[in-house]
Scaffold this active site. Structure first.
Site, short mmCIF file in Angstrom:
data_model
loop_
_atom_site.label_atom_id
_atom_site.label_comp_id
_atom_site.label_asym_id
_atom_site.label_seq_id
_atom_site.Cartn_x
_atom_site.Cartn_y
_atom_site.Cartn_z
N SER A 140 0.81 -1.22 0.00
CA SER A 140 0.00 0.00 0.00
C SER A 140 0.83 1.27 0.00
O SER A 140 0.30 2.36 0.18
CB SER A 140 -0.90 0.02 1.24
OG SER A 140 -1.71 -1.11 1.24
N ASP A 202 13.56 2.86 1.32
CA ASP A 202 12.58 2.31 2.27
C ASP A 202 13.28 1.54 3.40
O ASP A 202 12.97 1.72 4.58
CB ASP A 202 11.58 1.38 1.56
CG ASP A 202 10.65 2.13 0.62
OD1 ASP A 202 10.79 3.35 0.50
OD2 ASP A 202 9.77 1.48 0.02
N1 ATP Z 1 4.40 -9.01 7.04
C1 ATP Z 1 4.76 -9.55 5.87
N2 ATP Z 1 4.84 -10.89 5.73
C2 ATP Z 1 5.22 -11.44 4.55
N3 ATP Z 1 5.49 -10.74 3.44
C3 ATP Z 1 5.42 -9.41 3.53
C4 ATP Z 1 5.06 -8.74 4.74
N4 ATP Z 1 5.06 -7.42 4.50
C5 ATP Z 1 5.40 -7.27 3.21
N5 ATP Z 1 5.62 -8.44 2.62
C6 ATP Z 1 5.99 -8.68 1.21
O1 ATP Z 1 6.09 -7.44 0.56
C7 ATP Z 1 5.11 -7.31 -0.50
C8 ATP Z 1 4.62 -5.89 -0.58
O2 ATP Z 1 5.69 -5.11 -1.02
P1 ATP Z 1 5.52 -3.84 -1.94
O3 ATP Z 1 6.87 -3.26 -2.04
O4 ATP Z 1 4.79 -4.19 -3.18
O5 ATP Z 1 4.55 -2.89 -1.09
P2 ATP Z 1 4.91 -1.94 0.15
O6 ATP Z 1 6.31 -2.19 0.58
O7 ATP Z 1 3.84 -2.10 1.15
O8 ATP Z 1 4.77 -0.50 -0.51
P3 ATP Z 1 5.95 0.51 -1.01
O9 ATP Z 1 7.08 -0.34 -1.51
O10 ATP Z 1 5.32 1.30 -2.11
O11 ATP Z 1 6.28 1.34 0.17
C9 ATP Z 1 4.01 -8.29 -0.09
O12 ATP Z 1 3.23 -8.68 -1.20
C10 ATP Z 1 4.84 -9.43 0.50
O13 ATP Z 1 5.41 -10.24 -0.49
C1 MEV Z 2 8.76 3.60 -5.73
C2 MEV Z 2 9.95 3.68 -4.80
O1 MEV Z 2 10.69 4.86 -5.14
C3 MEV Z 2 9.53 3.87 -3.35
C4 MEV Z 2 8.64 2.80 -2.83
O2 MEV Z 2 8.32 3.11 -1.48
C5 MEV Z 2 10.82 2.48 -5.01
C6 MEV Z 2 12.19 2.61 -4.38
O3 MEV Z 2 12.70 3.70 -4.18
O4 MEV Z 2 12.78 1.55 -4.11
MG MG Z 3 7.93 -2.06 -0.75
#
Ligand code: ATP
Ligand code: MEV
Ligand code: MG
Length: 382
Positions: A140, A202
């Site tokens: 998200s 991140d």
């Molecule tokens: N608590 C968890 N347990 C297992 N896998 C996880 C967990 N949290 C994140 N993940 C892994 O990370 C994926 C989400 O990563 P993604 O980078 O797409 O989204 P995000 O890190 O929430 O958002 P963003 O990278 O934009 O900040 C999940 O689909 C899963 O594979």
């Molecule tokens: C979209 C992005 O810029 C941030 C994701 O939280 C990817 C990254 O920097 O690794």
């Molecule tokens: Mg991520």
């Protein structure tokens, strides 16, 4: 002995995506965490010698025979961070394909792959159990993947002896700077498995906490004594960071000059935004003027994210809704749905905040209030 680790999620105030292409970005930790506990099995404890992973929030548990993993992987556990080779990734992918995920939770497979890589690389094949729970919405934009990789890496390194274990001290501890750096490097390797081409922002903000300016792997902590209130709206539209990052790179290949100009503009926005944040002071009489600058910079960044192709109709709905209250918003994280940030100016009344939240929730979105710029990774030995 059991060790626990907790690592925060994050918001990106400016510069997502462009940061992958070398621009400056600004991010802050938020007080929503992923929690990991890890204990090694005593030899008599577990006859099968299992390496176990429990994802408690999803009611999922996986296990692998350590003997089998030993036969499949050539590399022994060591503490120095290294990238997952193509052969190793193939082995991991085939192991994860054997597992059964419910259709709606298939996205977890990349997290499980990252786990298998981190465990076998750091701990080797000693049987043990890792449990994970998270306060963060997954996929998200709030950095769930990074906080997962940071907390898993920290717990594994802590029990493997790579970081000091002050197990006399009660409660949560912050590791030493060089230990945080080691965790951060491993977490980045995990992020590479989940994201494909992460910038590292991140995992860095999740490890070190606070509010940071980040460019090409280097972080600068921002010193700000003023308040920064943000409303986070989760559109609940699922998306995948790996695909969005790849989409921006493809657009950059199709239009190299135009996209280079977009990335340069984002770099300037992030630098200006950092300077405004650092100029905040307690009881600042010019706070409103500074907040107006921040709002304008956020809107400009959102416009450029739209140019990159990572906005979404759900994000546009949040922007329109908050604009009716003269509030500025931008997507945060990878976009394509996920979360949106709205600056809540210091003088904004709580009645207005409540009205905006109600209106956003009527649209089916979920509003979160989070503390911004707090602690990073912590571990606990009792
Ligand atoms: N608590 C968890 N347990 C297992 N896998 C996880 C967990 N949290 C994140 N993940 C892994 O990370 C994926 C989400 O990563 P993604 O980078 O797409 O989204 P995000 O890190 O929430 O958002 P963003 O990278 O934009 O900040 C999940 O689909 C899963 O594979
Ligand atoms: C979209 C992005 O810029 C941030 C994701 O939280 C990817 C990254 O920097 O690794
Ligand atoms: Mg991520």
């Amino acid at each position: 002995m059991e060790v626990r680790a907790r690592a925060p999620g994050k918001i990106i105030l400016s510069g997502e995506h462009a940061v992958v292409h070398g621009s400056t970005a600004v991010a802050a930790a938020i007080d929503l965490h992923t929690y990991v506990s890890f204990r090694l099995h005593a030899p008599s404890d577990n006859d099968d010698g299992l390496i176990e992973l429990e994802l408690k929030d999803f009611g999922l548990a996986f296990s692998w025979s350590s003997q089998r993993l030993r036969e499949l992987f050539s590399e022994l556990g060591s503490w120095s961070p290294r990238s997952c080779s193509t052969e190793c990734l193939k082995v991991i992918t085939s192991l994860v394909e054997e597992l059964s995920f419910p259709e709606a939770k298939i996205g977890l497979s990349s997290g499980v792959s990252a786990f298998l890589y981190l465990y076998t690389s750091i701990v080797g094949f000693r049987p043990g159990k890792v449990r994970v729970t998270s306060e963060l919405p997954l996929a998200s934009g709030l950095g769930s993947s990074a906080s997962f990789c940071v907390s898993v890496s920290a717990a594994l390194l802590a029990l493997s002896g790579a970081v000091y274990s002050d197990n006399q001290q009660n409660g949560w501890l912050v590791m030493r700077e060089n230990e945080l750096e080691l965790v951060n490097k491993w977490a980045f390797e995990g992020e590479k498995i989940i994201h494909g081409k992460p910038s590292g922002i991140d995992n860095t903000v999740s490890t070190f906490g606070s509010m940071i300016m980040f460019r090409l792997g280097e972080l600068t902590r921002l010193k700000s004594s003023g308040p920064l209130r943000m409303l986070i709206t989760n559109t609940k539209v699922g998306r995948n960071t790996k695909a969005l990052v790849a989409g921006v790179s493809e657009r950059a290949q199709r239009h190299p000059d135009a996209m280079a100009a977009v990335f340069t503009a984002v770099d300037s926005i992030s630098k200006e935004l950092s300077a405004v944040i650092e100029s905040f002071a307690l009881d600042d009489v010019s706070i409103t003027a500074k907040e107006e600058k921040l709002e304008e910079l956020m809107e400009m960044n959102q416009g450029l994210l739209q140019c990159m192709g990572v906005s979404h109709t759900s994000i546009e709905t949040v922007l329109r809704t908050t604009l009716r209250y003269k509030l500025a918003s931008k997507l945060t994280g990878a976009g394509g749905g996920g979360c949106v940030l709205t600056l809540l100016p210091t003088l904004l009344s709580s009645t207005i905040v409540d009205k905006v939240i109600t209106e956003l929730e009527v649209c089916g979105f979920q509003c979160l209030k989070a503390e911004v710029g707090g602690k990073g990774l912590e571990i606990c030995f009792n």
